[in-house]
Write a protein that holds these residues in place. Structure first.
Motif, PDB file in Angstrom:
ATOM      1  N   ARG A   1       0.772  -1.140  -0.047  1.00 10.41           N
ATOM      2  CA  ARG A   1      -0.107  -0.017  -0.052  1.00 10.41           C
ATOM      3  C   ARG A   1       0.903   1.208  -0.298  1.00 10.41           C
ATOM      4  NH1 ARG A   1      -4.998   1.216   3.978  1.00 10.41           N
ATOM      5  NH2 ARG A   1      -5.514   3.336   3.335  1.00 10.41           N
ATOM      6  N   SER A   2       1.956   1.243   0.923  1.00  8.67           N
ATOM      7  CA  SER A   2       2.870   2.421   0.509  1.00  8.67           C
ATOM      8  C   SER A   2       3.340   2.726  -0.517  1.00  8.67           C
ATOM      9  CB  SER A   2       4.011   2.365   1.852  1.00  8.67           C
ATOM     10  OG  SER A   2       4.627   1.120   1.404  1.00  8.67           O
TER      11      SER A   2
ATOM     12  N   GLU B   1      11.900  13.700  -4.653  1.00  8.88           N
ATOM     13  CA  GLU B   1      12.486  13.618  -3.309  1.00  8.88           C
ATOM     14  C   GLU B   1      11.356  12.854  -2.263  1.00  8.88           C
ATOM     15  OE1 GLU B   1      14.677  14.671   0.087  1.00  8.88           O
ATOM     16  OE2 GLU B   1      15.188  15.088  -1.993  1.00  8.88           O
ATOM     17  N   ALA B   2      10.270  12.821  -2.549  1.00  6.61           N
ATOM     18  CA  ALA B   2       9.204  12.456  -1.565  1.00  6.61           C
ATOM     19  C   ALA B   2       9.350  10.600  -1.707  1.00  6.61           C
ATOM     20  CB  ALA B   2       7.743  12.783  -1.643  1.00  6.61           C
TER      21      ALA B   2
ATOM     22  N   LEU C   1       3.312   5.951  -5.661  1.00  2.00           N
ATOM     23  CA  LEU C   1       3.068   6.038  -7.106  1.00  2.00           C
ATOM     24  C   LEU C   1       1.945   7.044  -7.385  1.00  2.00           C
ATOM     25  CD1 LEU C   1       3.570   2.314  -8.260  1.00  2.00           C
ATOM     26  CD2 LEU C   1       5.027   4.122  -8.678  1.00  2.00           C
ATOM     27  N   ASN C   2       0.797   6.928  -6.628  1.00  2.33           N
ATOM     28  CA  ASN C   2      -0.424   7.956  -6.946  1.00  2.33           C
ATOM     29  C   ASN C   2      -0.036   9.253  -6.376  1.00  2.33           C
ATOM     30  OD1 ASN C   2      -2.388   6.169  -7.668  1.00  2.33           O
ATOM     31  ND2 ASN C   2      -2.955   5.733  -5.488  1.00  2.33           N
TER      32      ASN C   2
ATOM     33  N   MET D   1       3.180  10.531  -6.994  1.00  2.00           N
ATOM     34  CA  MET D   1       3.957  10.785  -7.987  1.00  2.00           C
ATOM     35  C   MET D   1       2.967  11.180  -9.564  1.00  2.00           C
ATOM     36  SD  MET D   1       6.844   8.156  -7.926  1.00  2.00           S
ATOM     37  CE  MET D   1       7.800   8.123  -9.446  1.00  2.00           C
ATOM     38  N   ALA D   2       1.938  10.451  -9.556  1.00  2.00           N
ATOM     39  CA  ALA D   2       1.038  10.732 -10.850  1.00  2.00           C
ATOM     40  C   ALA D   2       0.337  11.917 -10.581  1.00  2.00           C
ATOM     41  CB  ALA D   2      -0.093   9.668 -11.066  1.00  2.00           C
ATOM     42  N   LEU D   3      -0.066  12.187  -9.238  1.00  2.00           N
ATOM     43  CA  LEU D   3      -0.518  13.633  -9.018  1.00  2.00           C
ATOM     44  C   LEU D   3       0.317  14.751  -9.129  1.00  2.00           C
ATOM     45  CD1 LEU D   3      -2.839  15.128  -7.509  1.00  2.00           C
ATOM     46  CD2 LEU D   3      -1.553  14.981  -5.428  1.00  2.00           C
ATOM     47  N   CYS D   4       1.404  14.562  -8.945  1.00  2.00           N
ATOM     48  CA  CYS D   4       2.622  15.629  -9.245  1.00  2.00           C
ATOM     49  C   CYS D   4       2.837  15.850 -10.781  1.00  2.00           C
ATOM     50  CB  CYS D   4       3.765  15.344  -8.490  1.00  2.00           C
ATOM     51  SG  CYS D   4       3.790  15.433  -6.870  1.00  2.00           S
ATOM     52  N   CYS D   5       2.667  14.707 -11.426  1.00  2.00           N
ATOM     53  CA  CYS D   5       2.713  15.163 -12.897  1.00  2.00           C
ATOM     54  C   CYS D   5       1.727  15.726 -13.692  1.00  2.00           C
ATOM     55  CB  CYS D   5       2.764  13.631 -13.672  1.00  2.00           C
ATOM     56  SG  CYS D   5       4.100  12.495 -13.366  1.00  2.00           S
ATOM     57  N   VAL D   6       0.386  15.395 -12.909  1.00  2.00           N
ATOM     58  CA  VAL D   6      -0.663  16.238 -13.158  1.00  2.00           C
ATOM     59  C   VAL D   6      -0.793  17.871 -13.047  1.00  2.00           C
ATOM     60  CG1 VAL D   6      -3.382  16.410 -13.262  1.00  2.00           C
ATOM     61  CG2 VAL D   6      -2.295  14.156 -13.638  1.00  2.00           C
TER      62      VAL D   6
END
Length: 186
Positions: free
Chosen positions: A3-4, A57-58, A9-10, A12-17
């Motif tokens: 889950r972590s 970084e995160a 990954l979620n 990272m996807a949010l940061c892309c958007v």
């Protein structure tokens, strides 16, 4: 999948958007400065890259910058946000992603502090994005090219500093999440 890892990954996807859409938000303000300097851009790109650097970084994922750059470039192409690069837009996002991976890989081994690592990664990635745009599209030369590159690197540094502050706040939130879930994210 743990889950972590899925949470990261979620994120990272949010940061892309976020990087894609916030670039469009600050573009009008950045254009006021770049039009006065008679250069094609460079300010809003560093802001967009800041989100990739924060996510890298995160997450601390090896190759994460390249992955996010590729995803962001393909998203930009799919959404029609291609700007002056046209079909080469994915290259314009992938090169800064590779740059952030290289900087993080080299600087983590030297145990550099987060702020220095993020400022340098963001500045160099913004600089490489400008070099890529210049090679593919603009073909600037001389003083105008140097001004364009200096503005890109300087704005990338400022956004890296802002990103470092944001990453510090997010680190606290991620630590809290990990403590609440028993350290395994489940």
């Amino acid at each position: 999948m743990k889950r972590s890892k899925l949470v990261m990954l979620n994120f990272m996807a949010l940061c892309c958007v976020l990087g894609l859409f916030t670039k469009k938000l600050i573009n009008p303000m950045a254009n006021v400065i770049t039009e006065a300097l008679h250069i094609p851009g460079g300010i809003s790109t560093g802001f967009s890259i800041m989100f990739l650097v924060i996510a890298l970084e995160a997450a601390g994922m090896r190759g994460g910058g390249s992955l996010m750059g590729c995803v962001q470039g393909l998203l930009a192409l799919a959404l029609g946000r291609v700007g002056s690069m046209g079909i080469f837009m994915p290259i314009g996002y992938l090169i800064p992603g590779i740059t952030t991976d290289l900087v993080f890989g080299l600087m983590k081994k030297g145990r550099f502090p987060r702020q220095e690592r993020m400022v340098f990664a963001n500045a160099l990635a913004a600089l490489m994005a400008s070099v890529t745009a210049n090679v593919l599209v603009f073909r600037l030369k001389g003083a105008v090219l140097w001004l364009y590159l200096c503005v890109s690197a300087a704005s990338g540094s400022v956004y890296g500093l802002l990103g470092s502050w944001i990453a510090g706040r997010l680190n606290t939130a991620f630590l809290w999440y990990s403590d609440k879930s028993g350290g395994n994210g489940s």
